[in-house]
Design a protein around this motif. Structure first.
Motif, PDB file in Angstrom:
ATOM      1  N   ASP A 360     -19.761  53.927  92.809  1.00  0.00           N
ATOM      2  CA  ASP A 360     -19.548  55.116  93.628  1.00  0.00           C
ATOM      3  C   ASP A 360     -18.084  55.210  94.027  1.00  0.00           C
ATOM      4  OD1 ASP A 360     -19.873  57.324  95.212  1.00  0.00           O
ATOM      5  OD2 ASP A 360     -20.715  56.219  96.909  1.00  0.00           O
ATOM      6  N   GLY A 361     -17.396  56.256  93.530  1.00  0.00           N
ATOM      7  CA  GLY A 361     -15.987  56.449  93.842  1.00  0.00           C
ATOM      8  C   GLY A 361     -15.035  55.652  92.988  1.00  0.00           C
ATOM      9  N   VAL A 362     -15.547  54.973  91.940  1.00  0.00           N
ATOM     10  CA  VAL A 362     -14.725  54.085  91.119  1.00  0.00           C
ATOM     11  C   VAL A 362     -14.962  54.411  89.649  1.00  0.00           C
ATOM     12  CG1 VAL A 362     -14.138  51.687  90.590  1.00  0.00           C
ATOM     13  CG2 VAL A 362     -14.971  52.282  92.870  1.00  0.00           C
ATOM     14  N   VAL A 363     -13.866  54.534  88.867  1.00  0.00           N
ATOM     15  CA  VAL A 363     -13.980  54.845  87.446  1.00  0.00           C
ATOM     16  C   VAL A 363     -13.060  53.934  86.640  1.00  0.00           C
ATOM     17  CG1 VAL A 363     -14.536  57.261  87.892  1.00  0.00           C
ATOM     18  CG2 VAL A 363     -12.143  56.584  87.555  1.00  0.00           C
ATOM     19  N   GLU A 364     -13.362  53.833  85.359  1.00  0.00           N
ATOM     20  CA  GLU A 364     -12.438  53.209  84.412  1.00  0.00           C
ATOM     21  C   GLU A 364     -11.614  54.320  83.780  1.00  0.00           C
ATOM     22  OE1 GLU A 364     -12.326  50.955  80.085  1.00  0.00           O
ATOM     23  OE2 GLU A 364     -14.223  51.060  81.199  1.00  0.00           O
ATOM     24  N   HIS A 365     -10.289  54.158  83.810  1.00  0.00           N
ATOM     25  CA  HIS A 365      -9.410  55.188  83.276  1.00  0.00           C
ATOM     26  C   HIS A 365      -8.257  54.524  82.534  1.00  0.00           C
ATOM     27  CE1 HIS A 365      -7.105  58.881  82.932  1.00  0.00           C
ATOM     28  NE2 HIS A 365      -6.083  58.322  83.548  1.00  0.00           N
ATOM     29  N   ASP A 366      -8.214  54.726  81.232  1.00  0.00           N
ATOM     30  CA  ASP A 366      -7.108  54.233  80.418  1.00  0.00           C
ATOM     31  C   ASP A 366      -6.899  52.730  80.583  1.00  0.00           C
ATOM     32  OD1 ASP A 366      -5.191  54.578  78.506  1.00  0.00           O
ATOM     33  OD2 ASP A 366      -3.638  55.301  79.873  1.00  0.00           O
ATOM     34  N   GLY A 367      -7.995  51.976  80.560  1.00  0.00           N
ATOM     35  CA  GLY A 367      -7.896  50.517  80.599  1.00  0.00           C
ATOM     36  C   GLY A 367      -7.723  49.919  81.973  1.00  0.00           C
ATOM     37  N   GLU A 368      -7.813  50.732  83.018  1.00  0.00           N
ATOM     38  CA  GLU A 368      -7.685  50.236  84.379  1.00  0.00           C
ATOM     39  C   GLU A 368      -8.826  50.780  85.229  1.00  0.00           C
ATOM     40  OE1 GLU A 368      -2.862  49.757  85.005  1.00  0.00           O
ATOM     41  OE2 GLU A 368      -3.824  51.626  85.618  1.00  0.00           O
ATOM     42  N   ALA A 387     -14.434  48.851  94.690  1.00  0.00           N
ATOM     43  CA  ALA A 387     -13.508  48.961  93.557  1.00  0.00           C
ATOM     44  C   ALA A 387     -13.118  47.590  93.045  1.00  0.00           C
ATOM     45  CB  ALA A 387     -12.265  49.742  93.981  1.00  0.00           C
ATOM     46  N   ALA A 388     -12.856  46.652  93.947  1.00  0.00           N
ATOM     47  CA  ALA A 388     -12.472  45.308  93.534  1.00  0.00           C
ATOM     48  C   ALA A 388     -13.602  44.626  92.778  1.00  0.00           C
ATOM     49  CB  ALA A 388     -12.078  44.485  94.763  1.00  0.00           C
ATOM     50  N   ALA A 389     -14.823  44.736  93.286  1.00  0.00           N
ATOM     51  CA  ALA A 389     -15.958  44.117  92.613  1.00  0.00           C
ATOM     52  C   ALA A 389     -16.188  44.739  91.242  1.00  0.00           C
ATOM     53  CB  ALA A 389     -17.209  44.247  93.483  1.00  0.00           C
ATOM     54  N   ALA A 390     -16.065  46.068  91.158  1.00  0.00           N
ATOM     55  CA  ALA A 390     -16.260  46.733  89.871  1.00  0.00           C
ATOM     56  C   ALA A 390     -15.210  46.295  88.864  1.00  0.00           C
ATOM     57  CB  ALA A 390     -16.218  48.253  90.066  1.00  0.00           C
ATOM     58  N   ALA A 391     -13.968  46.157  89.304  1.00  0.00           N
ATOM     59  CA  ALA A 391     -12.905  45.732  88.401  1.00  0.00           C
ATOM     60  C   ALA A 391     -13.153  44.315  87.902  1.00  0.00           C
ATOM     61  CB  ALA A 391     -11.555  45.824  89.111  1.00  0.00           C
ATOM     62  N   ALA A 392     -13.498  43.412  88.809  1.00  0.00           N
ATOM     63  CA  ALA A 392     -13.728  42.022  88.403  1.00  0.00           C
ATOM     64  C   ALA A 392     -14.924  41.915  87.472  1.00  0.00           C
ATOM     65  CB  ALA A 392     -13.925  41.157  89.646  1.00  0.00           C
ATOM     66  N   ALA A 394     -16.067  44.184  85.482  1.00  0.00           N
ATOM     67  CA  ALA A 394     -15.735  44.795  84.193  1.00  0.00           C
ATOM     68  C   ALA A 394     -14.632  44.032  83.456  1.00  0.00           C
ATOM     69  CB  ALA A 394     -15.301  46.246  84.403  1.00  0.00           C
ATOM     70  N   GLY A 395     -13.992  43.077  84.136  1.00  0.00           N
ATOM     71  CA  GLY A 395     -12.887  42.344  83.522  1.00  0.00           C
ATOM     72  C   GLY A 395     -11.667  43.208  83.295  1.00  0.00           C
ATOM     73  N   GLY A 432     -16.142  35.342  88.281  1.00  0.00           N
ATOM     74  CA  GLY A 432     -15.506  34.341  87.428  1.00  0.00           C
ATOM     75  C   GLY A 432     -14.017  34.563  87.291  1.00  0.00           C
ATOM     76  N   GLU A 433     -13.475  34.259  86.141  1.00  0.00           N
ATOM     77  CA  GLU A 433     -12.030  34.290  85.918  1.00  0.00           C
ATOM     78  C   GLU A 433     -11.382  35.638  86.240  1.00  0.00           C
ATOM     79  OE1 GLU A 433      -8.617  32.466  85.514  1.00  0.00           O
ATOM     80  OE2 GLU A 433     -10.520  31.414  85.187  1.00  0.00           O
ATOM     81  N   PRO A 434     -12.004  36.783  85.924  1.00  0.00           N
ATOM     82  CA  PRO A 434     -11.351  38.062  86.267  1.00  0.00           C
ATOM     83  C   PRO A 434     -11.111  38.255  87.762  1.00  0.00           C
ATOM     84  CG  PRO A 434     -13.085  38.419  84.643  1.00  0.00           C
ATOM     85  CD  PRO A 434     -13.214  37.004  85.102  1.00  0.00           C
ATOM     86  N   THR A 435     -11.770  37.468  88.604  1.00  0.00           N
ATOM     87  CA  THR A 435     -11.554  37.581  90.048  1.00  0.00           C
ATOM     88  C   THR A 435     -10.099  37.327  90.415  1.00  0.00           C
ATOM     89  OG1 THR A 435     -13.832  36.905  90.519  1.00  0.00           O
ATOM     90  CG2 THR A 435     -12.235  36.635  92.302  1.00  0.00           C
ATOM     91  N   VAL A 436      -9.451  36.425  89.693  1.00  0.00           N
ATOM     92  CA  VAL A 436      -8.099  36.000  90.067  1.00  0.00           C
ATOM     93  C   VAL A 436      -7.133  37.174  90.055  1.00  0.00           C
ATOM     94  CG1 VAL A 436      -6.154  34.507  89.451  1.00  0.00           C
ATOM     95  CG2 VAL A 436      -8.497  33.653  89.230  1.00  0.00           C
ATOM     96  N   ALA A 437      -7.097  37.933  88.964  1.00  0.00           N
ATOM     97  CA  ALA A 437      -6.147  39.050  88.858  1.00  0.00           C
ATOM     98  C   ALA A 437      -6.437  40.127  89.894  1.00  0.00           C
ATOM     99  CB  ALA A 437      -6.190  39.641  87.451  1.00  0.00           C
ATOM    100  N   VAL A 438      -7.710  40.404  90.126  1.00  0.00           N
ATOM    101  CA  VAL A 438      -8.064  41.420  91.123  1.00  0.00           C
ATOM    102  C   VAL A 438      -7.663  40.946  92.509  1.00  0.00           C
ATOM    103  CG1 VAL A 438      -9.971  42.675  92.175  1.00  0.00           C
ATOM    104  CG2 VAL A 438      -9.932  42.320  89.701  1.00  0.00           C
ATOM    105  N   TRP A 439      -7.936  39.686  92.814  1.00  0.00           N
ATOM    106  CA  TRP A 439      -7.581  39.133  94.122  1.00  0.00           C
ATOM    107  C   TRP A 439      -6.068  39.209  94.342  1.00  0.00           C
ATOM    108  CZ3 TRP A 439     -11.102  37.225  97.706  1.00  0.00           C
ATOM    109  CH2 TRP A 439     -10.550  36.567  98.809  1.00  0.00           C
TER     110      TRP A 439
END
Length: 855
Positions: A360-368, A387-392, A394-395, A432-439
């Motif tokens: 809700d309120g969060v999309v994937e756009h051009d790889g981000e 948004a942070a959870a969705a990004a992590a 989705a990697g 997992g590992e994608p958490t690091v970059a989002v954090w």
């Protein structure tokens, strides 16, 4: 540019080859520079050089001009001196159409106290080559005579362009070209050409530059996690800051600018202070130089200095990640447009990248991951975590524009958090590992501290322990990443993940960090909306996150007091289950020296014994010996001497942990050495001394008595060692046994041989480690006195401990030895001659005696 050219030992020697280019590698052929006539020194050079040297020294020692003003003043002072040399040399050699150009850091006007002078002598090619060579001599030699490092080249504009086209590093140095003296039009034309070439070639050059940055990061590591960082070469260092300037100059993409200039200035100021502290050029902030460097900068101590450096490096590293992502996105878009043009007729409209809903309120756009057009972060406080959870999950990276918008407009979460916020936060930690970059993206904009106010104390906090790979803050995130791999083992994965993130949150507060962390964790869990019972479990996990591994490696699990102590602290089976997983996640996130199959077995054994007690059973009796231990013990009884077996990893070793079977834990380090022999005085120092003599490093060790029916009243000692060769191959078991027999009968002369080798060992330069510490572990056992020894690991350390205990007349009932990086952490169960524990006074006296013996 080839670094640190030294001047010839005499004026008749030829100078270094002039064909080395600024900021790069060997150049294309350029105008040669001949050796000067020693009978004809450069006119007008001596007096200005002396004045420059005195003014330079005064400037560097003037505390009123630190940092950027000093670097600019030093560059201006150097400009005036080199300008004088150039004007005199031009007058004498009559070379028209020439200019002296500063490039690289000097071109940017940023001269550190020990910086190289990066210079290009530019000429239009119309003068006699011998005159150009003489012109160069009149400039280079006065620089060398003052002992200054010089990177130099002599080229025409055409040669510069050719060299830059062939060498990326040369091209980078020329982007900061600045005229010092001579024909300004020649330099202006060169700058315009170099910049135009850089922009025209950016689609090919920038991927090459990105690869250079990646390779450099692999070689030198992350500056913001290193105890002795390279301020220039490591990821997030000055090289990366220069690369970001080059990207901006290409007009293809730009770096996030917030805080970037300040971060770069911090690293430059630190390097200046380092140069003045050490009196030499260098970019590595060594441990022994950190306190003095901090004092020069007016910083409290070395830890405060490292936090400042880490903060700056983190800003640059994050800006680099965002910038390179943008570069690749732009290049992909250009490539796609070209493909479309080859397929479609003119006038076709370019399709916009799709916006795929993620939450809700969060999309994937051009790889981000971006915010939806309809999102209203100012009205939706949970959108940040969604948004942070969705990004992590989705990697994918979080769009920097989305993060900045959230930082600027999102309201604070209500306290306690709503259930949705807590669930999204746990989802973020469990990715997992994608958490690091989002954090890190959230942390760069200050959003983590907004969520968790206590985070400010641990972010970028250094850990002065070689076992740790990360700063405190990053270690906590890494522990959550590791815990995410273990969530299938526990009934409450949410509590495991939150406890993993908070387990070291007490670091930075006075006293025991686990005790301080318990209070913080309880309050934080309540803030997140966990009920009182769940908050109590999180607090208990934080309070006891070291309990299992410390007890398993430093206490005798067969002593009933050991298991009862753990059971009383843990309280319930559910908490024990979570604590086992947290222990493994914490160790794996610390570094390879903190976890092994051997340690996992010890922890699992202790957890099994503790679980039995929590289920109502009495503490387990002494475990039966393994088949190999029993075989060796029986043979030792039969022969009356030592018997041993040495098994390296891979020789059928099945001692890996459950985690190893799951792919989670590293394999045991080193080889397993089993030794059995009848009990007698001097066993521990003898065995330890023989291992040290054979240059075997002890990773872990366990000494205990075995009760065998055939032994009657005789005691058999079994020592289980995990050892590794300092270098070369492992020794033959027969040689080890022969030397052990001689050590036990006194014919080997262990003390003298080890002392002789210690005296011959070179002393290494470095920071002085803290002194050894010996303490009495009160109430650790009812049957013995437990001494804990913490000391810098060194060859023969265990031998010296054993000798001191033998000299004190105490008996070692069992020993539990572990090596963590450069530190030894050992526990010894001791009894007096009568078989019981030592008196309190005797135990304290022994602790003081042992501490003195180890200094």
């Amino acid at each position: 540019m080839v670094r640190s050219h030294e001047p010839p030992t005499a004026r008749t020697d030829p100078p270094p080859a002039p064909g080395t280019g600024p900021a790069g590698s060997p150049a294309t052929p350029a105008t040669p520079v001949r050796a000067p006539d020693p009978a004809r020194p450069a006119p007008g050079a001596a007096e200005p050089a002396a004045g420059y040297a005195a003014a330079r020294l005064h400037l560097l020692n003037d505390p009123r001009t630190p940092g950027a003003p000093r670097r600019a003043a030093l560059a201006a002072l150097t400009d005036r001196w080199l300008g004088h040399l150039m004007r005199v040399a031009q007058r004498d050699t009559r070379v028209p159409g020439s200019a002296l150009v500063a490039v690289g850091g000097y071109g940017r006007g940023e001269l550190s106290p020990r910086s190289d002078l990066d210079l290009l002598l530019l000429h239009d090619g119309t003068a006699d080559p011998r005159a150009v060579a003489a012109l160069a001599d009149r400039i280079w030699y006065p620089v060398w005579d003052l002992g200054l490092a010089l990177d130099h080249s002599v080229r025409t504009p055409a040669e510069v362009r050719t060299t830059a086209g062939a060498d990326l590093k040369v091209h980078l140095g020329l982007l900061d070209a600045r005229p010092v003296a001579g024909d300004p039009g020649l330099v202006a034309s060169l700058r315009a050409t170099v910049l135009a070439d850089w922009r025209n070639r950016a689609p090919g050059r920038l991927p090459e530059l990105a690869e250079l940055c990646r390779e450099r990061a692999e070689r030198h590591g992350d500056l913001h996690h290193l105890l002795e960082p390279d301020l220039k070469e490591a990821r997030g260092g000055l090289r990366d800051a220069t690369a970001l300037r080059a990207v901006a100059a290409s007009w293809l993409a730009d770096a996030p600018r917030d805080g970037l200039a300040d971060a770069r200035r911090t690293l430059l100021d630190t390097r200046d202070a380092l140069h003045l502290t050490t009196g030499r050029a260098g970019d590595r902030l060594a441990l022994e130089d950190q306190d003095q460097t901090a004092a020069r900068l007016g910083v409290l101590d070395a830890d405060a200095l490292l936090r400042r450096v880490y903060e700056a490096a983190g800003t640059i590293a994050y800006a680099g990640d965002v910038t390179w992502r943008e570069v690749h996105r732009v290049l992909r878009a250009r490539s796609a447009r070209r493909r479309i043009r080859t397929v479609l007729t003119g006038g076709a409209r370019r399709a916009e990248p799709e916006r795929t809903p993620l939450a809700d309120g969060v999309v994937e756009h051009d790889g981000e991951v971006a915010l939806a057009r309809t999102a209203r972060p100012e009205r939706d406080p949970v959108l940040l975590l969604r948004a942070a959870a969705a990004a992590a999950q989705a990697g994918l990276p979080l769009s920097p524009h989305a993060v900045r918008r959230l930082a600027a407009t999102a309201p604070p979460l209500p306290v306690p958090w709503p259930a949705e916020a807590r669930e999204e936060f746990v989802t973020l930690l469990g990715a997992g590992e994608p958490t690091v970059a989002v954090w890190e993206a959230l942390d760069a904009e200050g959003l983590i501290t907004r969520l968790l106010p206590d985070w400010e104390r641990v972010r970028h906090r250094p850990q002065r322990n070689a076992v740790h790979l990360w700063t405190v803050g990053r270690h906590l995130v890494e522990t959550a990443v590791r815990a995410a791999e273990l969530t299938r083992r526990v009934d409450r994965p949410d509590l495991l993940l939150v406890a993993a993130l908070l387990h070291d949150i007490g670091k930075g507060w006075p006293g025991d960090h686990a005790e301080a962390g318990e209070t913080i964790a309880r309050d934080t869990a309540a803030r997140m909306g966990f009920d009182a019972a769940d908050a109590a479990v999180v607090a208990a996990l934080v309070r006891h996150h070291l309990l299992l591994v410390q007890t398993a490696t430093r206490r005798d699990p067969e002593d009933p007091a050991t298991v009862r102590t753990v059971a009383d602290a843990v309280g319930t089976m559910g908490t024990l289950q979570l604590l086992v997983a947290l222990t493994e996640a914490d160790a794996l996130a610390t570094g390879p020296a903190a976890w092994s199959g051997w340690r996992a077995l010890l922890v699992d054994d202790l957890a099994e014994r503790t679980g039995a007690v929590l289920d109502g059973a009495a503490p387990a009796a002494a475990s039966a010996p393994g088949a190999e231990e029993e075989r060796l013990a029986v043979e030792a009884l039969r022969t009356g001497g030592p018997v041993l077996a040495l098994r390296s990893h891979g020789d059928g070793d099945d001692s890996g942990s459950r985690a190893a079977e799951d792919g989670g834990a590293p394999e045991p380090v080193g080889a397993e050495l089993l030794i059995a022999l009848p009990d007698r005085p001097g066993v521990l120092p003898a065995v330890a001394g023989v291992l040290a003599l054979h240059r075997l490093t002890v990773r872990s060790a366990d000494l205990r008595e075995l009760a065998l029916p055939a032994a009657g009243t005789d005691a058999v000692l079994v020592l289980n060692w995990r050892v590794a060769a300092a270098y070369g191959a492992l020794p033959q078991p027969a040689r080890l046994r022969a030397d052990l027999v001689r050590a036990l009968d006194g014919s080997l002369g262990l003390r003298a041989r080890l002392a002789e080798r210690d005296a011959a060992r070179p002393r290494r330069r470095g920071a002085e480690p803290p002194p050894p510490r010996v303490t009495v572990a009160a109430d650790a056992s009812r049957r013995a006195t437990v001494l804990e020894v913490r000391a810098p690991d060194a060859p023969g350390l265990l031998h010296r401990i054993g000798l001191a205990l033998e000299d004190a007349g105490v008996r070692v009932r069992s020993a539990h030895v572990s090596t963590l990086g450069a530190n030894a952490v050992d526990a010894f169960y001791l009894t007096a001659d009568g078989g019981g524990p030592l008196s309190a006074d005797a135990a304290e006296d022994l602790a003081r005696t042992l501490a003195r013996a180890l200094r």
